[in-house]
Design a protein around this motif. Structure first.
Motif, mmCIF file in Angstrom:
data_model
loop_
_atom_site.group_PDB
_atom_site.id
_atom_site.type_symbol
_atom_site.label_atom_id
_atom_site.label_comp_id
_atom_site.label_asym_id
_atom_site.label_seq_id
_atom_site.Cartn_x
_atom_site.Cartn_y
_atom_site.Cartn_z
ATOM 1 N N SER A 150 47.435 6.526 9.507
ATOM 2 C CA SER A 150 47.574 7.084 7.989
ATOM 3 C C SER A 150 48.194 5.949 7.567
ATOM 4 O O SER A 150 47.716 4.898 6.859
ATOM 5 C CB SER A 150 48.222 8.138 7.493
ATOM 6 O OG SER A 150 48.235 9.190 6.328
ATOM 7 N N ASP A 151 49.251 6.618 6.124
ATOM 8 C CA ASP A 151 49.528 5.253 5.098
ATOM 9 C C ASP A 151 50.665 4.756 5.749
ATOM 10 O O ASP A 151 52.071 4.752 4.832
ATOM 11 C CB ASP A 151 50.200 6.127 4.022
ATOM 12 C CG ASP A 151 50.565 6.903 4.083
ATOM 13 O OD1 ASP A 151 50.693 7.555 5.437
ATOM 14 O OD2 ASP A 151 51.335 7.531 2.674
ATOM 15 N N GLY A 152 51.254 3.942 6.964
ATOM 16 C CA GLY A 152 52.501 3.440 7.469
ATOM 17 C C GLY A 152 52.896 3.713 8.254
ATOM 18 O O GLY A 152 54.651 3.757 8.258
ATOM 19 N N ILE A 153 52.290 4.986 9.439
ATOM 20 C CA ILE A 153 53.346 5.563 10.531
ATOM 21 C C ILE A 153 53.143 5.231 11.152
ATOM 22 O O ILE A 153 51.983 5.031 11.865
ATOM 23 C CB ILE A 153 53.211 7.174 10.368
ATOM 24 C CG1 ILE A 153 53.365 7.975 8.405
ATOM 25 C CG2 ILE A 153 54.285 8.020 11.300
ATOM 26 C CD1 ILE A 153 52.856 9.593 8.505
ATOM 27 N N LEU A 154 54.008 4.529 11.993
ATOM 28 C CA LEU A 154 54.560 3.915 12.835
ATOM 29 C C LEU A 154 53.895 5.066 14.212
ATOM 30 O O LEU A 154 54.680 5.776 14.421
ATOM 31 C CB LEU A 154 55.953 3.001 13.335
ATOM 32 C CG LEU A 154 55.467 2.532 14.713
ATOM 33 C CD1 LEU A 154 54.389 1.380 14.612
ATOM 34 C CD2 LEU A 154 57.005 1.727 14.943
ATOM 35 N N ILE A 155 53.107 4.340 15.465
ATOM 36 C CA ILE A 155 53.015 5.120 16.710
ATOM 37 C C ILE A 155 53.159 4.462 18.086
ATOM 38 O O ILE A 155 53.370 5.008 18.846
ATOM 39 C CB ILE A 155 51.411 5.818 16.458
ATOM 40 C CG1 ILE A 155 50.214 4.611 16.598
ATOM 41 C CG2 ILE A 155 51.356 6.998 15.443
ATOM 42 C CD1 ILE A 155 49.172 5.290 17.023
ATOM 43 N N GLY A 156 53.389 2.848 17.882
ATOM 44 C CA GLY A 156 53.146 1.877 18.957
ATOM 45 C C GLY A 156 52.951 0.511 18.891
ATOM 46 O O GLY A 156 52.596 0.392 17.169
ATOM 47 N N ARG A 157 52.695 0.445 19.796
ATOM 48 C CA ARG A 157 52.512 -1.030 19.283
ATOM 49 C C ARG A 157 51.249 -1.614 21.038
ATOM 50 O O ARG A 157 51.561 -1.002 22.062
ATOM 51 C CB ARG A 157 52.941 -2.362 19.607
ATOM 52 C CG ARG A 157 54.232 -2.166 20.739
ATOM 53 C CD ARG A 157 55.699 -2.972 20.739
ATOM 54 N NE ARG A 157 56.609 -2.860 21.524
ATOM 55 C CZ ARG A 157 55.974 -3.598 22.902
ATOM 56 N NH1 ARG A 157 55.061 -4.749 23.813
ATOM 57 N NH2 ARG A 157 56.954 -3.392 24.706
ATOM 58 N N VAL A 158 50.752 -2.727 20.806
ATOM 59 C CA VAL A 158 49.156 -3.051 21.344
ATOM 60 C C VAL A 158 49.974 -4.306 22.935
ATOM 61 O O VAL A 158 50.811 -4.559 22.845
ATOM 62 C CB VAL A 158 48.197 -4.199 20.755
ATOM 63 C CG1 VAL A 158 47.788 -4.477 22.452
ATOM 64 C CG2 VAL A 158 47.885 -3.531 20.118
#
Length: 268
Positions: A150-158
């Motif tokens: 969405s508009d800039g909600i962090l879920i993780g990293r690669v």
């Protein structure tokens, strides 16, 4: 030959006798009484026969009506099924378009490039801690890039990149560490995952003013995580005078179990 002639004679005689008898009975109006008697005897049987005939006709009519209704119901069921499929597809397109619109708004504000990806699988060994997306090296994905919704909600990293897919470490994983900042008080801390179930912010100075519903964002101390990405809201605060630091439970605004479309955040 003589015997055959005698048989024919008797048949003719008996037939003639009955014909003459009927004429005589009819002449003396005796036949009318016989007719009336037969009428009264046969009338109930006739009524029953008519009722049976009507019942049979009604039964056939009901069977035909049931068959017609079954055909009509089948047709309506097919129409409902087709409409349901169309509505589902339309709803999915609306959701995808909304997610893309919000992502576009975010990129315009942050001057960043987003690589959209669909969740294509879960890590079989750690289903609550990792997800796999259908974008990889060929699409511009790189290791350690932030992943948002969405508009800039962090879920993780690669954490791993293949040719056409990538593995994402969710922030709810116990191995995840993100520098966070409370938006109102500007207090800093480290946000950790809790076994794929939630988030916990630690190392918050004891003198920092915290309250429930405070928003926590990324502090921007990691090279791959820009400042200002939403992590979640403070749900519960743990503070003690005997401790140097405070702790806080954080809830993300999204459900990690319901992830579908995500975006890899890459600087332009």
């Amino acid at each position: 030959m003589k015997k055959l002639f005698q048989n024919k004679f008797w048949i003719f005689a008996i037939t003639l006798f009955f014909v003459v008898g009927i004429i005589v009975l009819n002449y003396f109006q005796i036949m009318d009484s016989v007719k009336d008697s037969l009428y009264f005897v046969l009338l109930p049987i006739q009524k029953i026969s008519f009722k049976i005939g009507d019942s049979i006709a009604e039964s056939f009519a009901i069977l035909i009506s049931i068959q017609d209704l079954n055909r009509e119901n089948q047709k309506l069921s097919e129409e409902v099924r087709e409409l349901t499929v169309k509505n589902v597809k339309t709803e999915e397109l609306k959701r995808e378009n909304q997610a893309l619109k919000e992502a576009l708004d975010f990129t315009e504000k942050e001057e960043a490039r987003l690589i959209p990806g669909n969740i294509s699988g879960l890590d079989p060994e750690n289903p609550g801690d990792f997800v796999i997306i259908d974008k990889g090296r060929e699409d511009g994905v790189e290791k350690d890039l932030a992943v948002i919704v969405s508009d800039g909600i962090l879920i993780g990293r690669v954490i791993e990149v293949d040719k056409r897919s990538s593995k994402i470490l969710l922030i709810t994983n116990t191995e995840s560490r993100v520098s966070g900042i409370v938006q109102d008080s500007r207090a800093r801390g480290i946000v950790k995952g809790e076994h794929g179930l939630g988030l916990r912010m630690e190392m918050i100075p004891q003198n920092a003013l915290l309250k429930a519903q405070d928003i926590v964002i990324t502090a921007g101390l990691e090279e791959s995580l820009p400042k200002g990405l939403i992590i979640g809201k403070i749900w519960e605060i743990e503070s003690s005078d005997n401790e140097i630091f405070q702790k806080a439970s954080i809830r993300s605004p999204i459900s990690f179990k319901s992830l579908e479309i995500v975006f890899v955040l890459k600087n332009k």
